[in-house]
Enzyme design. Structure first.
Site, mmCIF file in Angstrom:
data_model
loop_
_atom_site.group_PDB
_atom_site.id
_atom_site.type_symbol
_atom_site.label_atom_id
_atom_site.label_comp_id
_atom_site.label_asym_id
_atom_site.label_seq_id
_atom_site.Cartn_x
_atom_site.Cartn_y
_atom_site.Cartn_z
ATOM 1 N N ILE A 160 0.838 -1.200 0.000
ATOM 2 C CA ILE A 160 0.000 0.000 0.000
ATOM 3 C C ILE A 160 0.870 1.247 0.000
ATOM 4 C CG2 ILE A 160 -1.721 1.319 1.280
ATOM 5 C CD1 ILE A 160 -2.683 -1.424 2.414
ATOM 6 N N ASP A 181 13.862 -1.531 9.025
ATOM 7 C CA ASP A 181 15.319 -1.417 8.992
ATOM 8 C C ASP A 181 15.861 -0.388 8.007
ATOM 9 O OD1 ASP A 181 14.689 -2.695 6.641
ATOM 10 O OD2 ASP A 181 15.660 -4.591 7.149
ATOM 11 N N ALA A 239 -4.224 3.094 8.686
ATOM 12 C CA ALA A 239 -3.728 1.865 9.306
ATOM 13 C C ALA A 239 -4.798 1.261 10.218
ATOM 14 C CB ALA A 239 -2.434 2.163 10.062
ATOM 15 N N ARG A 240 -4.670 1.504 11.501
ATOM 16 C CA ARG A 240 -5.650 1.108 12.501
ATOM 17 C C ARG A 240 -5.724 2.223 13.542
ATOM 18 N NH1 ARG A 240 -7.098 -2.040 9.249
ATOM 19 N NH2 ARG A 240 -7.435 -4.288 9.454
ATOM 20 N N ASP A 264 -9.560 7.511 8.654
ATOM 21 C CA ASP A 264 -10.444 6.481 8.105
ATOM 22 C C ASP A 264 -10.631 5.342 9.094
ATOM 23 O OD1 ASP A 264 -11.981 5.373 5.867
ATOM 24 O OD2 ASP A 264 -10.393 3.862 5.745
ATOM 25 N N GLU A 269 -15.039 1.639 16.529
ATOM 26 C CA GLU A 269 -15.800 1.747 15.288
ATOM 27 C C GLU A 269 -17.124 1.001 15.425
ATOM 28 O OE1 GLU A 269 -13.451 0.515 11.944
ATOM 29 O OE2 GLU A 269 -11.836 1.930 12.366
ATOM 30 N N HIS A 288 -14.046 3.995 7.576
ATOM 31 C CA HIS A 288 -13.216 2.811 7.311
ATOM 32 C C HIS A 288 -13.547 2.217 5.940
ATOM 33 C CE1 HIS A 288 -10.823 -0.600 9.471
ATOM 34 N NE2 HIS A 288 -10.500 -0.524 8.185
ATOM 35 N N LEU A 289 -13.435 3.066 4.923
ATOM 36 C CA LEU A 289 -13.761 2.605 3.570
ATOM 37 C C LEU A 289 -12.661 2.879 2.549
ATOM 38 C CD1 LEU A 289 -14.363 5.566 2.393
ATOM 39 C CD2 LEU A 289 -16.750 5.072 2.863
#
Length: 328
Positions: A160, A181, A239-240, A264, A269, A288-289
């Site tokens: 991504i 790294d 991400a989250r 997002d 949620e 979250h789309l």
């Protein structure tokens, strides 16, 4: 018909899907693999009778726990048709030696398009232009900007992140990537390790989060990290929710120590209607789309087919195979 799909090895394989798959895709799989026993269910509760005989499972990864794994006495491989794995019971999976693959990279196209869309929305002020249109006002004083020459920092330089950087370079942006790294990665002008994050936060006009949720990434962006960003910077979290300290971000947005955020994903949620994020004028919220696409299931099952062909041939390594002990 491909001999791998007709081969003798496939006769004993039972595949149980607890992910809702359309009848069109179900029919295609059963036609292409006539000697594989497929059982399709809309959710795992419906699959209770089939689980003990399942050798292969297709799932979104959110319906499994240690009890379900114990019920799957013949299970040898789990294919997760999403990228997120944070809810998987990896301790039980690892103890059984069950293989796990996921759909890493499936979100690269829609999420990279989302990232560029919101960066353009912010830079070209399209929201304000829409407001003026509704008010029937002709106002050419809006100060628009350009993406060209701006710096993009991507935390998580996987599929991504690389797709976002590739598109950003097409807009003449400078791209900086962060991975574990600092190894060289396509489409990034500069790479740094996660331990060097603080050295580059202040360089970025846009910071995009695409890291998986792991114990190492929970709270990755907190007060200290936010304090090192430009006052004109935009944080974009794809991400989250747990990757960002939401209270620290809320304070930074209220105090305008950073310019704005595009969110997002959230720690809770759906985002409660009472959450202060809804009231801020320097936040863009979406439910979250960012990874949504009409081609999602087609791509997800293309990856499953490649892995099923390899599995039926006894391959030692599958595409996007996960280390169950690490969880990624």
């Amino acid at each position: 018909m491909d001999e791998r799909r007709m081969g003798k090895q496939s006769t004993a394989v039972r595949v149980v899907s607890t992910a809702k798959i359309s009848s069109k895709h179900q029919q295609a799989l059963t036609t292409e693999y006539p000697h594989v026993r497929f059982s399709f269910f809309d959710h795992i509760e419906q699959a209770a009778m089939a689980l003990p005989d399942a050798e292969v499972m297709i799932t979104y990864g959110e319906d499994l726990d240690e009890e379900r794994i114990a019920q799957c006495r013949q299970l040898r491989w789990i294919h997760v048709i999403s990228a997120g794995l944070e809810k998987m019971p990896f301790q039980a999976i690892s103890a059984r030696g069950i293989r796990v693959t996921n759909a890493r990279g499936i979100h690269a196209i829609p999420m990279s398009e989302y990232a560029l869309a919101v960066m353009l929305q912010i830079t070209r002020r399209t929201d304000q232009m829409r407001d003026l249109q509704r008010e029937k006002r002709w106002d050419r004083t809006i100060r628009v900007g350009e993406l060209a020459g701006q710096t993009l920092l991507v935390l998580g330089a996987g599929a991504i992140g690389q797709a976002i950087a590739q598109k950003a370079q097409a807009f003449a942006m400078t791209t900086i990537g962060v991975n574990t790294d600092g190894r060289e990665t396509p489409y990034f002008d500069r790479m740094v390790s996660i331990s060097q994050l603080h050295l580059v936060l202040g360089l970025a006009d846009f910071i995009v989060l695409t890291v998986p949720q792991t114990p190492e990434t929970v709270g990755l962006i907190g007060r200290e990290e936010l304090s090192k960003m430009k006052p004109s910077a935009t944080l974009i979290n794809l991400a989250r929710g747990a990757v960002v300290d939401e209270m620290a971000l809320l304070d930074a947005l209220r105090e305008r120590t950073i310019a704005q955020a595009v969110l997002d994903v959230f720690q809770q949620e759906p985002l409660p209607a009472s959450h202060p994020f809804w009231e801020l004028d320097n936040v863009i919220l979406t439910p979250h789309l960012s990874g949504r696409s009409p081609r999602y299931m087609t791509r997800a099952l293309e990856g499953f087919r490649r892995n099923l062909d390899a599995y039926l041939q006894g391959a030692q390594r599958l595409e996007n195979e996960i280390n169950a002990e690490r969880g990624y």
